[in-house]
Structure formats: structure tokens, C-alpha cells
Design an enzyme around this catalytic site. Structure first.
Site, PDB file in Angstrom:
ATOM      1  N   PHE A 161       0.828  -1.201   0.000  1.00 19.95           N
ATOM      2  CA  PHE A 161       0.000   0.000   0.000  1.00 19.95           C
ATOM      3  C   PHE A 161       0.866   1.256   0.000  1.00 19.95           C
ATOM      4  O   PHE A 161       1.898   1.308   0.669  1.00 19.95           O
ATOM      5  CB  PHE A 161      -0.867   0.057   1.267  1.00 19.95           C
ATOM      6  CG  PHE A 161      -1.766  -1.107   1.490  1.00 19.95           C
ATOM      7  CD1 PHE A 161      -3.074  -1.094   1.041  1.00 19.95           C
ATOM      8  CD2 PHE A 161      -1.311  -2.232   2.172  1.00 19.95           C
ATOM      9  CE1 PHE A 161      -3.923  -2.163   1.265  1.00 19.95           C
ATOM     10  CE2 PHE A 161      -2.147  -3.312   2.401  1.00 19.95           C
ATOM     11  CZ  PHE A 161      -3.461  -3.281   1.945  1.00 19.95           C
ATOM     12  N   ASP A 162       0.386   2.277  -0.687  1.00 19.37           N
ATOM     13  CA  ASP A 162       0.857   3.635  -0.445  1.00 19.37           C
ATOM     14  C   ASP A 162       0.210   4.113   0.855  1.00 19.37           C
ATOM     15  O   ASP A 162      -0.756   3.502   1.346  1.00 19.37           O
ATOM     16  CB  ASP A 162       0.471   4.523  -1.627  1.00 19.37           C
ATOM     17  CG  ASP A 162       0.929   5.962  -1.466  1.00 19.37           C
ATOM     18  OD1 ASP A 162       2.014   6.178  -0.891  1.00 19.37           O
ATOM     19  OD2 ASP A 162       0.194   6.866  -1.891  1.00 19.37           O
ATOM     20  N   GLY A 163       0.703   5.231   1.388  1.00 24.57           N
ATOM     21  CA  GLY A 163       0.155   5.736   2.647  1.00 24.57           C
ATOM     22  C   GLY A 163      -0.926   6.784   2.466  1.00 24.57           C
ATOM     23  O   GLY A 163      -2.126   6.511   2.572  1.00 24.57           O
ATOM     24  N   PHE A 273      -1.373  -0.757  -4.207  1.00 26.44           N
ATOM     25  CA  PHE A 273      -2.404   0.268  -4.302  1.00 26.44           C
ATOM     26  C   PHE A 273      -1.793   1.648  -4.052  1.00 26.44           C
ATOM     27  O   PHE A 273      -1.122   1.868  -3.047  1.00 26.44           O
ATOM     28  CB  PHE A 273      -3.510   0.019  -3.274  1.00 26.44           C
ATOM     29  CG  PHE A 273      -4.220  -1.295  -3.464  1.00 26.44           C
ATOM     30  CD1 PHE A 273      -5.129  -1.460  -4.492  1.00 26.44           C
ATOM     31  CD2 PHE A 273      -3.970  -2.365  -2.612  1.00 26.44           C
ATOM     32  CE1 PHE A 273      -5.787  -2.672  -4.682  1.00 26.44           C
ATOM     33  CE2 PHE A 273      -4.622  -3.580  -2.781  1.00 26.44           C
ATOM     34  CZ  PHE A 273      -5.528  -3.734  -3.824  1.00 26.44           C
ATOM     35  N   ASP A 275      -2.577   6.137  -4.893  1.00 26.12           N
ATOM     36  CA  ASP A 275      -3.531   7.137  -5.393  1.00 26.12           C
ATOM     37  C   ASP A 275      -2.986   7.930  -6.574  1.00 26.12           C
ATOM     38  O   ASP A 275      -3.770   8.549  -7.302  1.00 26.12           O
ATOM     39  CB  ASP A 275      -3.915   8.111  -4.268  1.00 26.12           C
ATOM     40  CG  ASP A 275      -2.735   8.969  -3.815  1.00 26.12           C
ATOM     41  OD1 ASP A 275      -2.858  10.214  -3.823  1.00 26.12           O
ATOM     42  OD2 ASP A 275      -1.691   8.410  -3.446  1.00 26.12           O
TER      43      ASP A 275
END
Length: 307
Positions: A161-163, A273, A275
Site C-alpha cells: 500500500f501507499d500511505g 495500491f 492514489d
């Protein structure tokens, strides 16, 4: 088959993310709905080729192997196909022996409407509009991007994951976008002991954590990673936030702006993932990638789409 999905990790996935439907989609685009329906009916006994998210689904379902009577994971199919044209999809599911029994065939309508009814923690689709609408309703959702990356041989499932704007809200990213890196770093240092608000994927990560908690760390069939462009001093707030949430994450990479692709490859992510579309385009050269069109980085694109 259990009567409900309570206490499971539930993933809703579109048919075009699970299987390669590009050929039949071109029939739809070039010849229309009737030709598409006729094509799918004529080929309903021909198994579809795996799609970008196929191997992810297989690994998710493998988490049920230790106790099939009490599955930890359920995959729900959400499709814009009709039930009639969807017969080929279910035949393909049977061909690959995927344990998927629940589905919604929406006959050309948006499928995200059924995410909440099925209790899904995550929605994966190739349809960006469906994904955006799901996120607007508060669901974790990502657009699966085209990728030629093959499956990993390792049986352990790796999810990265991105943060900001994924696990966490985009409040800090807004400061970076609007005021620059110095203001961002100063804010994160000042707020180091103030937990961040959860982003769209917080509950999904929590559901993964519940599965991990059943195993000692060294024996878990699932491994997670946070791979973020943040660096010191912005790292401390991230660590303290996850500690406050009481959520375990196995690896945390603070890259200070470096490209993520090679690190994702080294982690061996089955899915990542993020954004930001630029990060996703780089990542999908190395691993299967889901774009999360949420937060300040996607507001301009959203306005263009809605206009």
C-alpha cells in the site's frame, strides 16, 4: 456454503479484472450489444484467459485451504454483463476451479451498487467510473491497470500500500500539494503524536490484519507492506498512527521520493495500491497495480470526468 459473509474478508471483483475480456469487449465496442451477446453465447464453453487480478484471486482463495469449512475469504463477482452473457464467466470460474459462488450480473448497469449489500471490504474493477463512485460512497476501491507481469511462484500473498490518500486520509498530502515539501515536513513533525485519519483502505488493511493475527508472524500466509514516498521526519507520524490503530504491517519503506517500482519488485507484491497515477504507471511495469482515484491528487481528473 455459509449463509453470510460476516467475519470474512470479502473482495468484490469485476469480470474484466478477473478474466481477459478484451477480445469480446472489442466486439461490443465495434459492433454493439447484440453482437457482443451473440459472441459470448457462441463461445460460452470456451474458457476465458486469466485477467490481471486472476492470480491475486487464486492466492486470496488459497487462504481458505487450512479450514475450508470456515473460509477466511470470499470473492464476489460484480459484472456489467447480463446473466445470459455471464454464463461464460461462470463456466470459466468452474474451468479454473475457483471457489466463487456469489455474483451480481447488472445487465449494463453500474455494479458498485451491490458492494455494501455483499459486505465487501474491497472492490476491484477495470471501470474507473464504477471505482470512483464506490470511493465516493466510502468503499475501498481501485482500478486494476493493464499489466504484463506474470504470477509470482511464492505461495505467500504479498499486498503493498501507499500511505497518504490510501491507508491514511489525504490531509497531509493536501499540505504538500498546496504549500510544498517544507510545510509538509514541518506539519508532520509538529503532529507526530497526532494519529492520522483513516483513508479508504484502512478497513481493508484491518481485515487483513485479523487474518494475520491468527498466525505467528513467521508463519503467516499473508504479508503486507507500506511503501511510501515519505521520508524522515514524516515517518514518525505514520508509525505512531499504525500503533494507535493496533494494526500490524510487516514492512515499511520510507523512500523519500524515490521511484517505487524496484522496491515493489523486491518485496514481491502481488498487488500494490496507490492514489497517484504516475506512481501506478511505474509500478505496473513490475507488479499488478490498482489505482485509487481518491484525494487531492485526483481532484482535477475527477472534475474533468464529471464535466
Amino acid at each position: 456454503m455459509t449463509a453470510n459473509t460476516k467475519d470474512k474478508l470479502v473482495i468484490a471483483i469485476s469480470s474484466r479484472a478477473l478474466f481477459d475480456l478484451d477480445e469480446s469487449h472489442q466486439v461490443y465496442v465495434s459492433q454493439g450489444v447484440e453482437a457482443y451477446c451473440a459472441y459470448q453465447t457462441a463461445h460460452e464453453n470456451d474458457a476465458l484467459q486469466p485477467g490481471v487480478a486472476f492470480n491475486l484471486v487464486k492466492k486470496l482463495l488459497a487462504l481458505n485451504a487450512p479450514d475450508p469449512a470456515h473460509p477466511r475469504v470470499e470473492i464476489i463477482l460484480l459484472s456489467r454483463n447480463s446473466a445470459d452473457t455471464g454464463l461464460r464467466i461462470f463456466n470459466s470460474i468452474e474451468h479454473y476451479q475457483l471457489d466463487i459462488t456469489r455474483a451480481a450480473f447488472c445487465g449494463g448497469g453500474s455494479s458498485h451498487r451491490y458492494i455494501q449489500a455483499f459486505g465487501a471490504h474491497l472492490f476491484l474493477s477495470t471501470d474507473q467510473d464504477d471505482v470512483r463512485q464506490a470511493l465516493d460512497l466510502g468503499h475501498a476501491a481501485a482500478t486494476i491497470l493493464p499489466s504484463q507481469v506474470g504470477p509470482r511462484a511464492d505461495a505467500q500473498l504479498h499486498i503493498a500500500f501507499d500511505g497518504d490518500a490510501v491507508l491514511f486520509s489525504d490531509e497531509s498530502e493536501r499540505i504538500y500539494k498546496q504549500q510544498g515539501l517544507q510545510a509538509f515536513a514541518a506539519n508532520e513533525k509538529m503532529a507526530a503524536h497526532t494519529p492520522m485519519t483513516g483513508g479508504p483502505f484502512k478497513d481493508f488493511l484491518a481485515a487483513l490484519h485479523r487474518i494475520q493475527a491468527e498466525y505467528p508472524a513467521e508463519a503467516s500466509p499473508l504479508r503486507t507492506a507500506l511503501i511510501t514516498a515519505r521520508g524522515a521526519p514524516a515517518h514518525e507520524r505514520v508509525i505512531r498512527t499504525l500503533r494507535e490503530w493496533n494494526i500490524r504491517i510487516d514492512e515499511a519503506l520510507f523512500l523519500g521520493g524515490m521511484k517505487k517500482g524496484e522496491f515493489l519488485k523486491a518485496f514481491g507484491a502481488d498487488i500494490f495500491f496507490d492514489d497517484q497515477k504516475g506512481h501506478c504507471d511505474s509500478a505496473r511495469e513490475h507488479v499488478a497495480t490498482g489505482h485509487v482515484p481518491y484525494g487531492v491528487a485526483n481532484e482535477a481528473c475527477k472534475k474533468i470526468t464529471e464535466s
